[in-house]
Design a protein around this motif. Structure first.
Motif, short mmCIF file in Angstrom:
data_model
loop_
_atom_site.label_atom_id
_atom_site.label_comp_id
_atom_site.label_asym_id
_atom_site.label_seq_id
_atom_site.Cartn_x
_atom_site.Cartn_y
_atom_site.Cartn_z
N ARG A 97 25.65 5.22 -1.60
CA ARG A 97 26.83 5.78 -0.97
C ARG A 97 27.38 4.79 0.05
O ARG A 97 26.69 3.84 0.45
CB ARG A 97 26.51 7.10 -0.29
N ASN A 101 32.86 6.81 0.28
CA ASN A 101 32.45 7.77 -0.73
C ASN A 101 31.04 8.27 -0.42
O ASN A 101 30.09 7.50 -0.42
CB ASN A 101 32.50 7.13 -2.12
N ALA A 102 30.92 9.56 -0.17
CA ALA A 102 29.64 10.13 0.27
C ALA A 102 28.64 10.33 -0.85
O ALA A 102 27.49 10.69 -0.60
CB ALA A 102 29.90 11.46 0.98
N MET A 103 29.06 10.12 -2.10
CA MET A 103 28.16 10.36 -3.22
C MET A 103 27.34 9.12 -3.56
O MET A 103 27.83 7.99 -3.45
CB MET A 103 28.95 10.81 -4.44
N TRP A 145 36.04 12.09 -3.45
CA TRP A 145 34.68 11.65 -3.63
C TRP A 145 34.43 11.57 -5.13
O TRP A 145 34.77 12.50 -5.88
CB TRP A 145 33.69 12.64 -3.01
N SER A 148 28.73 8.23 -8.59
CA SER A 148 28.15 6.98 -9.06
C SER A 148 27.51 7.23 -10.42
O SER A 148 27.10 8.35 -10.73
CB SER A 148 27.09 6.48 -8.07
#
Length: 352
Positions: A97, A101-103, A145, A148
Motif C-alpha cells: 500500500r 492507495n490504502a489497499m 482505492w 493490487s
C-alpha cells in the motif's frame, strides 16, 4: 519480524494474561431458519431474531453456523492466504500500500500508537472504491482505492472475488436480522450498501512471537464499520472484553463457524441500543496464526447518525452526524504509522 522491540510493547494494562478465560456463553447462532427453506417458518425466524437481539445487546459478538457459505470456498481462500504470506518479504512488498492507495500489503499497522505483531493484505470489495481524497471537511474531491494484483498465488483475485460475494450475501442477511431485532423494517439498512459500498476484505498473518506477554497481534480496539465477519483458522487468538465484568474472553474455535461483531456504525444507528465491543488479538510463541475478516462498510457519502425511528423524547439522539467517507479515510491514513494526535473515534461525536 525478529525479536520484540519497543515499538511492539504494550502498556502493562493491555498485555495478554497467561491464564486464558474461555467463555462458552458467547452466543452461537444457527442461521438455518434463513438459509434452509426446509426449516424456515415464521416461528423459527422470530426465535432467530430474538437470539440476534440478545447477542447484540449483551455481547456485540456472536458466532454463526449453518450460514450458507460453501466450505470449499473458505478452504480455497485460507489456502491462498497462507501461500501469499509464505512468500519472501521482497515479493510481498511488490504489492505494498502507499499514501495514495490504502489497499495492498503492509506490516506496520498501529493500534492506538503501538505497532501490531502482524502482516496484512487488504483488498476492496468493489474495485475501484470511491473515497474522499482528503480528510478536509471542505474538500469535496474524490479518488479511488484500487486493488493490487499479486502474481502469487495463481488466481488470487478470482478467489477473493468469489469469496467476497458470499460475504456480502451473509452481511445483508445479518443486517436484516439486526434491523428486525431493533423493531425496524428488515431492509432498513440496505440503502446504505446497495451502491458504492466501501467494504473490504483483510488477510491477517500473525507470526510466532518470542514474547507474547509483551506484544499483541492487534491491540484493544473497536471496529469502525457496520459489521465484521471473521474466519479464523485452527489457532485461536481473538479476545473480546465482556462489558458486564470487563474481563478479556477468548473466543472459542468452532469449525466452519464465522465470528460476527458489531461496529461503531451500528452503535450510532441504534442510538446506543447496541454497542460496538472492544476486542484484541493475542499471539503465541509456538504457532503462527491466520485470519480473514470481511468489513461491511456503507457508501462513502453516507451520513452516519441515529435512525429517526429509534429517537423520541425519552430517548433523544446521542450522536452528531458524521460523514463516513471522511471518517474512513482519516482512519486509514493514520493506522499504519505512529502519530502525535489521537485517532478519530465515534465518542468525539457524542452529544454531551
Amino acid at each position: 519480524m525478529g525479536e520484540v522491540d519497543t515499538a511492539f510493547i504494550q502498556e502493562p494494562l493491555n498485555r495478554a494474561k497467561l491464564c486464558v478465560i474461555e467463555a462458552e456463553e458467547i452466543p452461537v447462532i444457527d442461521l438455518s431458519p434463513i438459509t434452509n427453506k426446509a426449516v424456515a417458518d415464521s416461528s423459527s425466524i422470530e426465535g432467530l431474531v430474538k437470539e440476534i437481539g440478545f447477542a447484540c445487546k449483551e455481547w456485540g459478538f456472536f458466532q454463526v453456523i449453518n450460514h450458507g457459505v460453501p466450505q470449499s470456498l473458505r478452504e480455497n481462500i485460507e489456502k491462498a492466504s497462507r501461500m501469499f504470506f509464505g512468500q519472501s518479504l521482497e515479493e510481498k512488498r511488490k504489492v505494498s500500500r502507499n499514501e495514495r492507495n490504502a489497499m495492498g500489503y503492509y506490516d506496520t499497522e498501529h493500534t492506538k500508537n503501538v505497532r501490531d505483531w502482524k502482516e496484512v493484505f487488504d483488498s476492496v470489495a468493489k474495485d475501484p472504491t470511491l473515497v474522499p481524497l482528503t480528510t478536509d471537511e471542505n474538500d469535496d474531491r474524490l479518488t479511488h482505492w484500487t486493488n493490487s494484483s499479486p502474481q502469487y498465488p495463481p488466481h488470487f483475485r478470482n478467489i477473493i472475488k468469489e469469496y467476497v460475494e458470499e460475504m456480502e450475501k451473509l452481511s445483508f442477511k445479518l443486517m436484516e436480522l439486526i434491523a428486525l431485532s431493533l423493531g425496524l423494517e428488515a431492509k432498513r439498512f440496505e440503502e446504505y450498501f446497495m451502491k458504492d459500498q466501501t467494504s473490504f476484505i483483510r488477510f491477517n498473518y500473525y507470526p510466532t512471537c518470542p514474547n507474547p506477554e509483551l506484544a499483541l497481534g492487534v491491540g484493544p480496539h473497536k471496529d469502525i464499520g457496520a459489521l465484521t465477519i471473521l474466519a479464523q483458522e485452527e489457532v485461536a487468538g481473538l479476545e473480546v472484553k465482556h462489558k458486564a465484568d470487563q474481563e478479556w474472553i477468548r473466543v472459542q474455535l468452532i469449525p466452519n463457524a464465522y465470528i460476527i461483531n458489531l461496529g461503531d456504525i451500528v452503535q450510532v444507528w441504534s442510538n446506543d441500543a447496541y454497542e460496538s465491543p472492544e476486542h484484541r488479538v493475542v499471539v503465541n510463541s509456538e504457532k503462527e496464526r491466520f485470519s480473514i475478516p470481511f468489513f461491511f462498510f456503507p457508501a462513502q457519502e453516507t451520513e452516519v447518525k441515529p435512525l429517526e425511528e429509534l429517537i423520541n423524547d425519552q430517548n433523544p439522539s446521542k450522536y452528531r452526524p458524521y460523514k463516513w467517507g471522511k471518517f474512513l479515510v482519516h482512519r486509514f491514513n493514520t493506522n499504519f504509522k505512529k502519530r502525535k494526535e489521537d485517532n478519530i473515534q465515534i465518542y468525539q461525536f457524542k452529544i454531551k
